[in-house]
Design an enzyme around this catalytic site. Sequence first.
Site, PDB file in Angstrom:
ATOM      1  N   ASP A  99       0.861  -1.162   0.000  1.00 16.80           N
ATOM      2  CA  ASP A  99       0.000   0.000   0.000  1.00 16.80           C
ATOM      3  C   ASP A  99       0.907   1.224   0.000  1.00 16.80           C
ATOM      4  OD1 ASP A  99      -2.274   1.635   0.385  1.00 16.80           O
ATOM      5  OD2 ASP A  99      -3.196   0.103   1.651  1.00 16.80           O
ATOM      6  N   ASP A 200      -2.971   4.711  -2.351  1.00 17.91           N
ATOM      7  CA  ASP A 200      -3.941   5.350  -1.472  1.00 17.91           C
ATOM      8  C   ASP A 200      -4.419   6.697  -2.053  1.00 17.91           C
ATOM      9  OD1 ASP A 200      -5.136   5.143   1.258  1.00 17.91           O
ATOM     10  OD2 ASP A 200      -4.130   7.066   1.552  1.00 17.91           O
ATOM     11  N   GLU A 242      -6.755   3.937  -5.495  1.00 13.55           N
ATOM     12  CA  GLU A 242      -7.984   4.193  -4.745  1.00 13.55           C
ATOM     13  C   GLU A 242      -8.525   5.547  -5.182  1.00 13.55           C
ATOM     14  OE1 GLU A 242      -9.670   4.557  -0.166  1.00 13.55           O
ATOM     15  OE2 GLU A 242      -7.786   5.475  -0.760  1.00 13.55           O
ATOM     16  N   HIS A 316     -10.650  -2.397   4.482  1.00 12.41           N
ATOM     17  CA  HIS A 316     -10.370  -1.985   5.864  1.00 12.41           C
ATOM     18  C   HIS A 316     -11.081  -0.696   6.268  1.00 12.41           C
ATOM     19  CE1 HIS A 316      -7.837   0.424   3.369  1.00 12.41           C
ATOM     20  NE2 HIS A 316      -7.524   1.189   4.398  1.00 12.41           N
ATOM     21  N   ASP A 317     -11.704   0.009   5.318  1.00 14.14           N
ATOM     22  CA  ASP A 317     -12.427   1.245   5.633  1.00 14.14           C
ATOM     23  C   ASP A 317     -13.933   1.033   5.674  1.00 14.14           C
ATOM     24  OD1 ASP A 317     -10.071   2.795   5.590  1.00 14.14           O
ATOM     25  OD2 ASP A 317     -10.279   3.214   3.446  1.00 14.14           O
TER      26      ASP A 317
HETATM   27  O1  TEU Z   1      -9.031   6.178   2.531  1.00 12.85           O
HETATM   28  C1  TEU Z   1      -9.536   7.251   1.789  1.00 12.85           C
HETATM   29  C2  TEU Z   1     -10.706   7.897   2.310  1.00 12.85           C
HETATM   30  O2  TEU Z   1     -11.218   8.780   1.639  1.00 12.85           O
HETATM   31  C3  TEU Z   1     -11.242   7.510   3.628  1.00 12.85           C
HETATM   32  O3  TEU Z   1     -11.241   8.610   4.454  1.00 12.85           O
HETATM   33  C4  TEU Z   1     -12.582   7.039   3.428  1.00 12.85           C
HETATM   34  O4  TEU Z   1     -13.410   8.069   2.992  1.00 12.85           O
HETATM   35  C5  TEU Z   1     -13.153   6.522   4.703  1.00 12.85           C
HETATM   36  O5  TEU Z   1     -12.244   5.702   5.312  1.00 12.85           O
HETATM   37  C6  TEU Z   1     -14.380   5.731   4.359  1.00 12.85           C
HETATM   38  O6  TEU Z   1     -14.817   5.090   5.449  1.00 12.85           O
HETATM   39  C7  TEU Z   1      -7.669   5.918   2.444  1.00 12.85           C
HETATM   40  C8  TEU Z   1      -7.338   4.707   3.280  1.00 12.85           C
HETATM   41  O7  TEU Z   1      -7.946   3.570   2.723  1.00 12.85           O
HETATM   42  C9  TEU Z   1      -7.741   4.966   4.698  1.00 12.85           C
HETATM   43  O8  TEU Z   1      -7.564   3.850   5.526  1.00 12.85           O
HETATM   44  C10 TEU Z   1      -6.918   6.121   5.186  1.00 12.85           C
HETATM   45  O9  TEU Z   1      -7.326   6.473   6.468  1.00 12.85           O
HETATM   46  C11 TEU Z   1      -7.027   7.327   4.264  1.00 12.85           C
HETATM   47  O10 TEU Z   1      -6.891   7.002   2.898  1.00 12.85           O
HETATM   48  C12 TEU Z   1      -5.927   8.310   4.562  1.00 12.85           C
HETATM   49  O11 TEU Z   1      -4.697   7.798   4.143  1.00 12.85           O
END
Ligand code: TEU
Length: 544
Positions: A99, A200, A242, A316-317
Amino acid sequence: MKQTKWWKHSVVYQIYPRSFQDSNGDGIGDIPGIISRLDYLRELGIDVIWLSPVYESPQDDNGYDISDYYGIYHEFGSMADMEELIAQAEKRGIRIVMDMVVNHSSDEHAWFLEARKDKNSRYRDYYIWREGEKGQLPNETKASFGGPAWEWDEEAGAYYFHLFSKKQPDLNWENEAMRRDIYRMMRWWLDKGLGGFRLDVIDNIGKVPDAMIRENGPKLHDYIREMSREAFQKYDIVTVGETWGANVDNAKLYSNPDGSELSMIFQFEHICASHSEEYGKWKQEKKDFVRLKKIFTDWQKALHGCGWNSLFWDNHDLPRAVSAFGNDGIYRVESAKALATFLHGMQGTPYIYEGEELGMTNIRLEDLAQVRDIEARNIYEELKEKGWNHQEIMEAINMTGRDNARTPMQWDDTENAGFTAGTPWIGVNPNYREINAAAEMADENSVFHYYKKLIALRKSAEWGDVLAEGTYEPYLEEDGDIFFYVRSLEGKRLLVLGNFSDRERTVELPFGIRKTVLTNYPEIRMEGNTVVIRPYEAVMAEPT
Ligand code: TEU
Ligand code: CA
């Protein structure tokens, strides 16, 4: 199978290192822990691991805040462990995708420390500063994790820009030296034999802070093409960006088959479809399956032959797939399999998030002390200010908070689900006694075995090419319960049919079934072209 890019036949498995397997009893998952579970992943049949960040980091956002791109965070292990992981995975035919977080760094990165200290440092312009007066924000841009995107820095005497937490200052992609440093670092990693990168929030790198443009800025694709030329194109790798701001048109640029940008992107239209105008994911409408199917259909059709899709329900989000889109109560097993059938029948590269292959579910938290995620902790305060009560906020966090995905992987029914011998950094889901890998591996009707079959299908001589290359034709598009589509390639056809509801339905198909390929109920109930589809029943078959 036909000659094509290897990743068009691959299935990717995402590991969130903190939550996968602890090896030393400190309650935090680590790289040696992952190595000890590689045989499990080989058994499942996946080809690629996407590893969430393991770099040096103060862990403000669990590693998405990198303070040294060339180092490994000590709690996850050492650089030698990382190299061992790459080698041990390779022995099992598995590639490692790391990542890469380059929209921002940690505020503890040496570049930022230099930049804030010295106006004349060559690193000052690696970040985005606006001088002015404390208390007078340059503009109204909000950070994704709450509060303004501008933070006053006493030492610098200026505001810096951060789209995420204030410990994640945005890098300034206008700065060429910064870009060169990033590409050099990417090549350094690729030289270690990586399978590629997940990038990311890559659609934020073209931001124009003064115009309040976050995604899809005017220079975004120039930067990605430069990155591809300077780093990716020198290697045989997979790259996935992403991109929350993607649409079917710019997706064709990102995933152009000429290889000028990336292999594919993660787009989130199906995830955001139920989000509300005012509160986003924190307040959602009931899932509209007609709309959801249409989104998938649009992407399948738009990118066929001129781009490439990634296929996913969770990461994971996001909340757990079976809780968000299926039924995590009495139809947990059936609905987990139905969701997988719907997704894995499509064209694109499927992604499985750790535990999804077991049908792991969301967790119920009662109070803020149990919440670990920075996003949820910040939103708690924000929603409180907007007048929500504790119950309502916890309801929202339980429905959609990121901790749902981050509870430890459920390996077996021993204490802490076999994740750690110590105290886990985040609470284990109490349903681990029923839902765990050991039990599912021993049960041939489990979600685990179903995923194994779906993965094998994508590599099979009989169906691999249809799945990778075939056209996609949807049927019963206006039906809010039933999903039904046919994939075809050179006269070979695969029918994918299922029920997204807990009602039994009788449906008339335009053709019969010659041979079933995969089902999640013991037998299909069909007479002529009429089929009775039970709750969350799913079928892959060869039509007549
Ligand atoms: O996530 C991108 C992001 O826009 C997140 O804030 C998303 O909107 C939210 O998690 C949705 O539930 C990426 C990564 O996947 C995330 O884990 C990171 O926290 C974020 O970028 C910052 O690097
Ligand atoms: Ca550990």
